[in-house]
Design a protein around this motif. Structure first.
Motif, PDB file in Angstrom:
ATOM      1  N   PRO A 158       9.384  15.635 -27.059  1.00  0.00           N
ATOM      2  CA  PRO A 158       8.698  15.224 -28.291  1.00  0.00           C
ATOM      3  C   PRO A 158       7.178  15.148 -28.105  1.00  0.00           C
ATOM      4  O   PRO A 158       6.677  14.794 -27.035  1.00  0.00           O
ATOM      5  N   GLU A 159       6.474  15.470 -29.169  1.00  0.00           N
ATOM      6  CA  GLU A 159       5.006  15.453 -29.165  1.00  0.00           C
ATOM      7  C   GLU A 159       4.470  14.076 -28.764  1.00  0.00           C
ATOM      8  O   GLU A 159       3.512  13.970 -28.002  1.00  0.00           O
ATOM      9  N   ALA A 160       5.093  13.016 -29.269  1.00  0.00           N
ATOM     10  CA  ALA A 160       4.630  11.658 -28.951  1.00  0.00           C
ATOM     11  C   ALA A 160       4.714  11.390 -27.451  1.00  0.00           C
ATOM     12  O   ALA A 160       3.820  10.762 -26.874  1.00  0.00           O
ATOM     13  N   ARG A 161       5.762  11.874 -26.798  1.00  0.00           N
ATOM     14  CA  ARG A 161       5.900  11.689 -25.344  1.00  0.00           C
ATOM     15  C   ARG A 161       4.835  12.488 -24.610  1.00  0.00           C
ATOM     16  O   ARG A 161       4.255  12.021 -23.628  1.00  0.00           O
ATOM     17  N   ARG A 162       4.568  13.696 -25.057  1.00  0.00           N
ATOM     18  CA  ARG A 162       3.545  14.525 -24.394  1.00  0.00           C
ATOM     19  C   ARG A 162       2.159  13.904 -24.517  1.00  0.00           C
ATOM     20  O   ARG A 162       1.347  14.018 -23.602  1.00  0.00           O
ATOM     21  N   GLU A 163       1.903  13.239 -25.639  1.00  0.00           N
ATOM     22  CA  GLU A 163       0.604  12.578 -25.803  1.00  0.00           C
ATOM     23  C   GLU A 163       0.528  11.273 -25.003  1.00  0.00           C
ATOM     24  O   GLU A 163      -0.513  10.931 -24.465  1.00  0.00           O
ATOM     25  N   ALA A 164       1.651  10.551 -24.930  1.00  0.00           N
ATOM     26  CA  ALA A 164       1.660   9.255 -24.237  1.00  0.00           C
ATOM     27  C   ALA A 164       1.618   9.415 -22.724  1.00  0.00           C
ATOM     28  O   ALA A 164       1.048   8.583 -22.027  1.00  0.00           O
ATOM     29  N   VAL A 165       2.238  10.494 -22.205  1.00  0.00           N
ATOM     30  CA  VAL A 165       2.314  10.704 -20.759  1.00  0.00           C
ATOM     31  C   VAL A 165       1.708  12.071 -20.440  1.00  0.00           C
ATOM     32  O   VAL A 165       2.412  13.079 -20.446  1.00  0.00           O
ATOM     33  N   PRO A 166       0.401  12.141 -20.200  1.00  0.00           N
ATOM     34  CA  PRO A 166      -0.215  13.435 -19.885  1.00  0.00           C
ATOM     35  C   PRO A 166       0.412  14.057 -18.641  1.00  0.00           C
ATOM     36  O   PRO A 166       0.661  13.377 -17.652  1.00  0.00           O
ATOM     37  N   GLY A 167       0.732  15.336 -18.727  1.00  0.00           N
ATOM     38  CA  GLY A 167       1.311  16.038 -17.588  1.00  0.00           C
ATOM     39  C   GLY A 167       2.816  15.880 -17.487  1.00  0.00           C
ATOM     40  O   GLY A 167       3.409  16.217 -16.472  1.00  0.00           O
ATOM     41  N   VAL A 168       3.452  15.369 -18.549  1.00  0.00           N
ATOM     42  CA  VAL A 168       4.899  15.145 -18.512  1.00  0.00           C
ATOM     43  C   VAL A 168       5.636  16.479 -18.357  1.00  0.00           C
ATOM     44  O   VAL A 168       5.239  17.493 -18.907  1.00  0.00           O
ATOM     45  N   ARG A 169       6.690  16.471 -17.527  1.00  0.00           N
ATOM     46  CA  ARG A 169       7.434  17.691 -17.244  1.00  0.00           C
ATOM     47  C   ARG A 169       8.919  17.557 -17.546  1.00  0.00           C
ATOM     48  O   ARG A 169       9.642  18.534 -17.530  1.00  0.00           O
ATOM     49  N   LEU A 170       9.380  16.326 -17.806  1.00  0.00           N
ATOM     50  CA  LEU A 170      10.796  16.079 -18.032  1.00  0.00           C
ATOM     51  C   LEU A 170      11.014  15.370 -19.363  1.00  0.00           C
ATOM     52  O   LEU A 170      10.176  14.584 -19.797  1.00  0.00           O
ATOM     53  N   CYS A 171      12.188  15.624 -19.976  1.00  0.00           N
ATOM     54  CA  CYS A 171      12.560  14.884 -21.178  1.00  0.00           C
ATOM     55  C   CYS A 171      12.928  13.456 -20.771  1.00  0.00           C
ATOM     56  O   CYS A 171      13.049  13.147 -19.579  1.00  0.00           O
ATOM     57  N   ILE A 172      13.134  12.607 -21.739  1.00  0.00           N
ATOM     58  CA  ILE A 172      13.415  11.202 -21.453  1.00  0.00           C
ATOM     59  C   ILE A 172      14.700  11.044 -20.652  1.00  0.00           C
ATOM     60  O   ILE A 172      14.752  10.271 -19.689  1.00  0.00           O
ATOM     61  N   ASP A 220       0.824  -1.211   0.000  1.00  0.00           N
ATOM     62  CA  ASP A 220       0.000   0.000   0.000  1.00  0.00           C
ATOM     63  C   ASP A 220       0.861   1.265   0.000  1.00  0.00           C
ATOM     64  O   ASP A 220       0.568   2.220  -0.714  1.00  0.00           O
ATOM     65  N   ASP A 221       1.933   1.258   0.793  1.00  0.00           N
ATOM     66  CA  ASP A 221       2.840   2.409   0.824  1.00  0.00           C
ATOM     67  C   ASP A 221       3.490   2.638  -0.534  1.00  0.00           C
ATOM     68  O   ASP A 221       3.604   3.774  -0.997  1.00  0.00           O
ATOM     69  N   ALA A 222       3.918   1.564  -1.191  1.00  0.00           N
ATOM     70  CA  ALA A 222       4.560   1.684  -2.497  1.00  0.00           C
ATOM     71  C   ALA A 222       3.587   2.205  -3.546  1.00  0.00           C
ATOM     72  O   ALA A 222       3.940   3.063  -4.361  1.00  0.00           O
ATOM     73  N   VAL A 223       2.352   1.718  -3.517  1.00  0.00           N
ATOM     74  CA  VAL A 223       1.341   2.185  -4.469  1.00  0.00           C
ATOM     75  C   VAL A 223       1.035   3.666  -4.233  1.00  0.00           C
ATOM     76  O   VAL A 223       0.971   4.460  -5.164  1.00  0.00           O
ATOM     77  N   ARG A 224       0.874   4.045  -2.969  1.00  0.00           N
ATOM     78  CA  ARG A 224       0.596   5.445  -2.633  1.00  0.00           C
ATOM     79  C   ARG A 224       1.736   6.356  -3.089  1.00  0.00           C
ATOM     80  O   ARG A 224       1.514   7.417  -3.664  1.00  0.00           O
ATOM     81  N   ARG A 225       2.968   5.922  -2.851  1.00  0.00           N
ATOM     82  CA  ARG A 225       4.142   6.706  -3.237  1.00  0.00           C
ATOM     83  C   ARG A 225       4.215   6.841  -4.762  1.00  0.00           C
ATOM     84  O   ARG A 225       4.477   7.918  -5.292  1.00  0.00           O
ATOM     85  N   SER A 226       3.945   5.758  -5.484  1.00  0.00           N
ATOM     86  CA  SER A 226       3.980   5.797  -6.950  1.00  0.00           C
ATOM     87  C   SER A 226       2.893   6.701  -7.510  1.00  0.00           C
ATOM     88  O   SER A 226       3.137   7.474  -8.438  1.00  0.00           O
ATOM     89  N   ARG A 227       1.699   6.610  -6.958  1.00  0.00           N
ATOM     90  CA  ARG A 227       0.607   7.456  -7.441  1.00  0.00           C
ATOM     91  C   ARG A 227       0.877   8.931  -7.186  1.00  0.00           C
ATOM     92  O   ARG A 227       0.491   9.785  -7.977  1.00  0.00           O
ATOM     93  N   SER A 228       1.545   9.251  -6.088  1.00  0.00           N
ATOM     94  CA  SER A 228       1.828  10.654  -5.790  1.00  0.00           C
ATOM     95  C   SER A 228       2.852  11.234  -6.757  1.00  0.00           C
ATOM     96  O   SER A 228       2.937  12.448  -6.917  1.00  0.00           O
ATOM     97  N   ARG A 229       3.612  10.380  -7.414  1.00  0.00           N
ATOM     98  CA  ARG A 229       4.631  10.849  -8.356  1.00  0.00           C
ATOM     99  C   ARG A 229       4.127  10.951  -9.789  1.00  0.00           C
ATOM    100  O   ARG A 229       4.852  11.416 -10.661  1.00  0.00           O
ATOM    101  N   LEU A 230       2.917  10.477 -10.045  1.00  0.00           N
ATOM    102  CA  LEU A 230       2.381  10.553 -11.398  1.00  0.00           C
ATOM    103  C   LEU A 230       2.189  12.014 -11.810  1.00  0.00           C
ATOM    104  O   LEU A 230       1.712  12.828 -11.026  1.00  0.00           O
ATOM    105  N   PRO A 231       2.558  12.335 -13.040  1.00  0.00           N
ATOM    106  CA  PRO A 231       2.368  13.717 -13.500  1.00  0.00           C
ATOM    107  C   PRO A 231       0.892  14.027 -13.670  1.00  0.00           C
ATOM    108  O   PRO A 231       0.078  13.145 -13.920  1.00  0.00           O
ATOM    109  N   SER A 232       0.556  15.295 -13.538  1.00  0.00           N
ATOM    110  CA  SER A 232      -0.830  15.722 -13.746  1.00  0.00           C
ATOM    111  C   SER A 232      -0.810  17.112 -14.363  1.00  0.00           C
ATOM    112  O   SER A 232       0.193  17.816 -14.331  1.00  0.00           O
TER     113      SER A 232
END
Length: 88
Positions: A47-61, A20-32
């Protein structure tokens, strides 16, 4: 069946709590929110493809890979408290 001072089901509760702790920690790190067009750390275009695949992305690969590597270096708590883990 409990062992030692543990109550019945105590080990399973520890396992579930760790998961449960690991799931909570992972969900808190999801971009929004809206994705950025450029990386917030190195200002490289995302890249546009990354922005579409990961909504809320803030970092390059590259920056995301570096952050993931840094984050995985930290270990989680050892909740078992077994003699083996205490002797290490």
């Amino acid at each position: 069946m409990a062992g030692g001072w543990a109550k019945d089901g105590g080990v399973q509760e520890q396992i579930e709590s760790t998961v449960d702790d690991a799931v909570r920690r992972s969900r808190s790190r999801l971009p929004s929110g809206a994705s950025l067009s450029h990386c917030e750390e190195c200002d490289a275009p995302i890249p546009e493809a990354r922005r579409e695949a990961v909504p809320g992305v803030r970092l390059c690969i590259d920056c995301q890979a570096e952050r993931d590597k840094r984050d995985s270096a930290t270990s989680a708590f050892n909740r078992r408290g077994s003699k083996d883990s205490q002797l290490r």
